[in-house]
Design a protein around this motif. Sequence first.
Motif, PDB file in Angstrom:
ATOM      1  N   ASP A 103       0.852  -1.185   0.000  1.00  0.00           N
ATOM      2  CA  ASP A 103       0.000   0.000   0.000  1.00  0.00           C
ATOM      3  C   ASP A 103       0.893   1.241   0.000  1.00  0.00           C
ATOM      4  O   ASP A 103       2.105   1.160   0.224  1.00  0.00           O
ATOM      5  CB  ASP A 103      -0.893  -0.019   1.243  1.00  0.00           C
ATOM      6  N   PHE A 104       0.288   2.408  -0.245  1.00  0.00           N
ATOM      7  CA  PHE A 104       1.038   3.659  -0.168  1.00  0.00           C
ATOM      8  C   PHE A 104       1.398   3.951   1.298  1.00  0.00           C
ATOM      9  O   PHE A 104       0.653   3.585   2.201  1.00  0.00           O
ATOM     10  CB  PHE A 104       0.216   4.813  -0.748  1.00  0.00           C
ATOM     11  N   PRO A 105       2.527   4.600   1.541  1.00  0.00           N
ATOM     12  CA  PRO A 105       2.966   4.811   2.932  1.00  0.00           C
ATOM     13  C   PRO A 105       2.091   5.812   3.678  1.00  0.00           C
ATOM     14  O   PRO A 105       1.855   6.917   3.188  1.00  0.00           O
ATOM     15  CB  PRO A 105       4.395   5.337   2.769  1.00  0.00           C
ATOM     16  N   LYS A 106       1.615   5.411   4.833  1.00  0.00           N
ATOM     17  CA  LYS A 106       0.871   6.335   5.698  1.00  0.00           C
ATOM     18  C   LYS A 106       1.832   7.151   6.552  1.00  0.00           C
ATOM     19  O   LYS A 106       1.503   8.255   6.993  1.00  0.00           O
ATOM     20  CB  LYS A 106      -0.095   5.546   6.583  1.00  0.00           C
ATOM     21  N   ALA A 107       2.997   6.610   6.823  1.00  0.00           N
ATOM     22  CA  ALA A 107       4.053   7.319   7.551  1.00  0.00           C
ATOM     23  C   ALA A 107       5.371   6.652   7.198  1.00  0.00           C
ATOM     24  O   ALA A 107       5.420   5.444   6.948  1.00  0.00           O
ATOM     25  CB  ALA A 107       3.813   7.267   9.054  1.00  0.00           C
ATOM     26  N   MET A 167       5.417  -3.748  21.093  1.00  0.00           N
ATOM     27  CA  MET A 167       5.111  -2.346  20.793  1.00  0.00           C
ATOM     28  C   MET A 167       6.245  -1.420  21.214  1.00  0.00           C
ATOM     29  O   MET A 167       6.522  -0.422  20.554  1.00  0.00           O
ATOM     30  CB  MET A 167       3.810  -1.940  21.490  1.00  0.00           C
ATOM     31  N   ALA A 168       6.933  -1.758  22.304  1.00  0.00           N
ATOM     32  CA  ALA A 168       8.014  -0.899  22.802  1.00  0.00           C
ATOM     33  C   ALA A 168       9.193  -0.843  21.837  1.00  0.00           C
ATOM     34  O   ALA A 168      10.017   0.079  21.918  1.00  0.00           O
ATOM     35  CB  ALA A 168       8.486  -1.388  24.167  1.00  0.00           C
ATOM     36  N   LEU A 169       9.299  -1.819  20.936  1.00  0.00           N
ATOM     37  CA  LEU A 169      10.415  -1.853  19.992  1.00  0.00           C
ATOM     38  C   LEU A 169      10.003  -1.428  18.582  1.00  0.00           C
ATOM     39  O   LEU A 169      10.796  -1.513  17.652  1.00  0.00           O
ATOM     40  CB  LEU A 169      11.021  -3.263  19.943  1.00  0.00           C
ATOM     41  N   ARG A 170       8.777  -0.973  18.426  1.00  0.00           N
ATOM     42  CA  ARG A 170       8.334  -0.496  17.112  1.00  0.00           C
ATOM     43  C   ARG A 170       8.654   0.985  16.958  1.00  0.00           C
ATOM     44  O   ARG A 170       8.716   1.735  17.931  1.00  0.00           O
ATOM     45  CB  ARG A 170       6.838  -0.751  16.928  1.00  0.00           C
ATOM     46  N   GLN A 171       8.847   1.400  15.716  1.00  0.00           N
ATOM     47  CA  GLN A 171       9.238   2.773  15.442  1.00  0.00           C
ATOM     48  C   GLN A 171       8.030   3.687  15.367  1.00  0.00           C
ATOM     49  O   GLN A 171       6.962   3.296  14.893  1.00  0.00           O
ATOM     50  CB  GLN A 171      10.026   2.838  14.135  1.00  0.00           C
ATOM     51  N   SER A 172       8.208   4.912  15.794  1.00  0.00           N
ATOM     52  CA  SER A 172       7.197   5.951  15.658  1.00  0.00           C
ATOM     53  C   SER A 172       7.644   6.914  14.567  1.00  0.00           C
ATOM     54  O   SER A 172       8.677   7.568  14.695  1.00  0.00           O
ATOM     55  CB  SER A 172       7.015   6.689  16.988  1.00  0.00           C
ATOM     56  N   LEU A 173       6.880   6.963  13.476  1.00  0.00           N
ATOM     57  CA  LEU A 173       7.257   7.763  12.321  1.00  0.00           C
ATOM     58  C   LEU A 173       6.163   8.789  12.026  1.00  0.00           C
ATOM     59  O   LEU A 173       5.044   8.683  12.500  1.00  0.00           O
ATOM     60  CB  LEU A 173       7.477   6.866  11.096  1.00  0.00           C
ATOM     61  N   GLY A 174       6.505   9.768  11.205  1.00  0.00           N
ATOM     62  CA  GLY A 174       5.542  10.786  10.814  1.00  0.00           C
ATOM     63  C   GLY A 174       5.602  12.001  11.716  1.00  0.00           C
ATOM     64  O   GLY A 174       6.272  12.017  12.758  1.00  0.00           O
TER      65      GLY A 174
END
Length: 324
Positions: A103-107, A167-174
């Motif tokens: 899909d297209f990137p949401k973040a 969840m603690a090791l997932r990246q926060s982008l955007g």
Amino acid sequence: MIKVLKPGLATSVQDLGREGYYHLGIPPSGALDQYALSAANQLVGNPANSAALECTLLGPELEFQQDALVAVCGAQMTPKVDGVDMHLDTAFEVKAGQVLRFDFPKAGARAYLAVAGGIDVPVVLGSRSTYALGALGGFQGRRLVMGDELPVGTASGKGRVGASLPMALRQSLGGEITLRVVPGLYYERLTLAAADSFFAEAWTVGSEADRIGYRFKGGSPLSFQPREQPFGAGSDPSNIVDSCYPIGSIQVPAGLEPIILHRDAVSGGGYAMIGTVISADLDLVGQMQPNQKARFVAVTLEEALQARRSYKKKLSCLSKLFPS
């Protein structure tokens, strides 16, 4: 084997990079988001440094010729197997004959597709990473094109369907990004007003951002201290006598648009570097989309080293959760 039906915008084979040749003009290359590539590999039972696909903004369309365990980390580009959404940051299976799309990137800007066994292209100077500008490494030294057939190595058997990042090791982008900068190497060339405005204002990623460098726009032009032009330096006020360029260093040609040099950058040249984005934040740079905003914040060398230690601790948590 994986057949490329559509290559996407700028898909290439990358691992963690080719270290030790920068003094010869060969940059490290490798994933712009080192953490995402490491995470995707370890979810499928690969060593962190295995070769995977870096998919930029518009993902590829891939037909699998064999059953495979795969994982996608990094940008929020939802993978789809024969049209069915799969979870990011989670290992899932693709059967022989099925097609994987994105899909297209949401973040974020770059997703990393790891396949159990790794993409089995030749090792060149210790790495499978693509350096397209030098036609070196990767798949035939270039980005993928339609019709390419990518060999896959032998899986370790340690990966499992459903393995997922906590969840603690997932990246926060955007959103607006804060990038930490150690001022130097020619920071004193800026006027005091320019130095203040560089850190005070928000900057916007330009459409020219790529693996060589990220160009930022929208801030006030930066002025340089008056000088007598040194022998061997150009006439542009930002010119110097040639110097080495660290990865992450920031140059501002004509004082107009800061450029952060990234993993495919040349190793030296004649522009003053007003600072260097710390290594712990380079992954964030590689995940910025055109028109996304960033602010620069000055940090000390001690703070940069502490951030690097924290980043390495996060990487070590991955290896403990998913031993390869």
